[in-house]
Design an enzyme around this catalytic site. Structure first.
Site, PDB file in Angstrom:
ATOM      1  CB  CYS A  88       0.841   4.800   6.520  1.00  0.00           C
ATOM      2  SG  CYS A  88       0.170   6.039   5.408  1.00  0.00           S
TER       3      CYS A  88
ATOM      4  N   GLY B 113       0.796  -1.209   0.000  1.00  0.00           N
ATOM      5  CA  GLY B 113       0.000   0.000   0.000  1.00  0.00           C
ATOM      6  C   GLY B 113       0.835   1.269   0.000  1.00  0.00           C
ATOM      7  CG  HIS B 114      -1.155   5.088   0.538  1.00  0.00           C
ATOM      8  ND1 HIS B 114      -0.871   6.075   1.448  1.00  0.00           N
ATOM      9  CD2 HIS B 114      -2.332   4.553   0.935  1.00  0.00           C
ATOM     10  CE1 HIS B 114      -1.828   6.147   2.364  1.00  0.00           C
ATOM     11  NE2 HIS B 114      -2.722   5.234   2.075  1.00  0.00           N
ATOM     12  CG  ASP B 115       2.475   7.598   1.569  1.00  0.00           C
ATOM     13  OD1 ASP B 115       3.372   8.383   1.227  1.00  0.00           O
ATOM     14  OD2 ASP B 115       1.294   7.745   1.216  1.00  0.00           O
ATOM     15  CB  THR B 116       4.108   0.647   2.848  1.00  0.00           C
ATOM     16  OG1 THR B 116       2.855   0.572   3.542  1.00  0.00           O
ATOM     17  CG2 THR B 116       4.988  -0.496   3.293  1.00  0.00           C
TER      18      THR B 116
END
Length: 309
Positions: A237, A217-220
């Protein structure tokens, strides 16, 4: 996401047609989400529950839907819909650029890198040396890939974050303006999906190996020399520290940290942050030895009931 050049508070307010509190020439360097903001960044907040967190964050420009006292050394952008206006800024500074070729002219591809047929390389992508990109891989705009990286067929790097605001007429998407960053010596299996950050980077650390059909997922941020087995789903995240192992069909909630050298056994639901150097199993997640003892005791329940009778 940093802007190509420093903006002023007045210039930003003009882009989104809103009022502001602060000096006209207050410097604005970029925009980011609350967990990655730095001095000079814009952060948006549209719910009273998070007003204080945003106002007290490292961000120095707060896009907010209420007239509040401006913290010292900061500036405010007063909007009736901060979510909408944050999207306006993303579209202004990092608009979608269509492409009609398989490999963009602005892409930079290192010596010795092989790109197999039917792959797509987007605008401003950078790929290092001696990489192997198999067929039908899609690499969206602004992705950064290091050297000696292998990406297998059907993998997608840089799709939008799964991030929506519920409106009376449906769901409104928060537009993603971030990137995917793949460091050196990473291996990514077939049919994996790695979403770009909303405003920051989704990062896969050096030497990490990812099996087939894994979602990130995003920003991980995934650390160095991790092993992630097939059908694992990692939410947005998440911080995964170095040398972590996630076995098949592990799932995580968002915003947690998995400590260095942790091992998470198959089909575990990681519902909270966990310490490094230990083995974990089950949903909700527990140390594996404790969880296995519990399961063994559950099997003894019929025997115990018969003894009581």
């Amino acid at each position: 996401m940093k802007f190509p050049q420093t903006q002023t508070l007045k210039e930003i307010a003009n882009i989104i047609s809103c009022e502001y509190v602060g000096d006209d020439n207050f410097a604005v360097l970029g925009m980011n989400e609350i967990h990655v903001v730095q001095s000079g960044d814009i952060v948006f907040v549209d719910h009273p529950k998070y007003y204080d967190k945003a106002l007290q964050s490292a961000a120095t420009i707060i896009l907010i839907n209420k007239n509040v006292d401006c913290p010292e050394g900061k500036a405010l952008l007063i909007s009736d819909d901060p979510f909408r206006d944050f999207n306006k800024l993303t579209n202004h500074f990092r608009p979608f650029q269509a492409s009609n070729v398989s490999v963009s002219a602005s892409a930079k591809i290192g010596k010795g890198t092989i790109i197999q047929p039917n792959s797509f390389i987007g605008n401003n992508v950078t790929i290092g040396e001696n990489c192997l990109i198999h067929s039908n891989v899609s690499i969206y705009d602004n992705t950064i890939i290091g050297s000696n990286v292998i990406i297998h067929a059907g993998t997608i790097l840089g799709a939008d974050a799964f991030y929506y605001k519920k409106r009376p007429d449906g769901f409104d998407q928060l537009i993603s303006g971030g990137r995917v960053v793949i460091q050196d010596n990473v291996g990514i299996g077939a049919l994996c999906t790695i979403d770009k950050g909303v405003t920051g980077d989704t990062t896969i650390g050096e030497g990490t190996k990812i099996d087939n059909q894994v979602h990130v997922g995003h920003d991980t941020i995934i650390g160095k020399k991790c092993l992630i087995a097939s059908q694992t789903g990692i939410a947005g995240c998440v911080i995964i520290e170095d040398e972590v192992t996630l076995w098949g069909q592990v799932g995580t909630t968002s915003g947690i940290t998995i400590g260095k050298k942790a091992v998470v056994m198959g089909q575990t639901g990681v519902t909270k942050s966990i310490e490094g150097g230990k083995s974990y199993f089950g949903t909700p997640v527990e140390e594996s030895r404790e969880k296995l003892k519990q399961l063994a005791n559950i099997k003894r329940i019929p025997e115990i009931i018969n003894k009581i009778k």
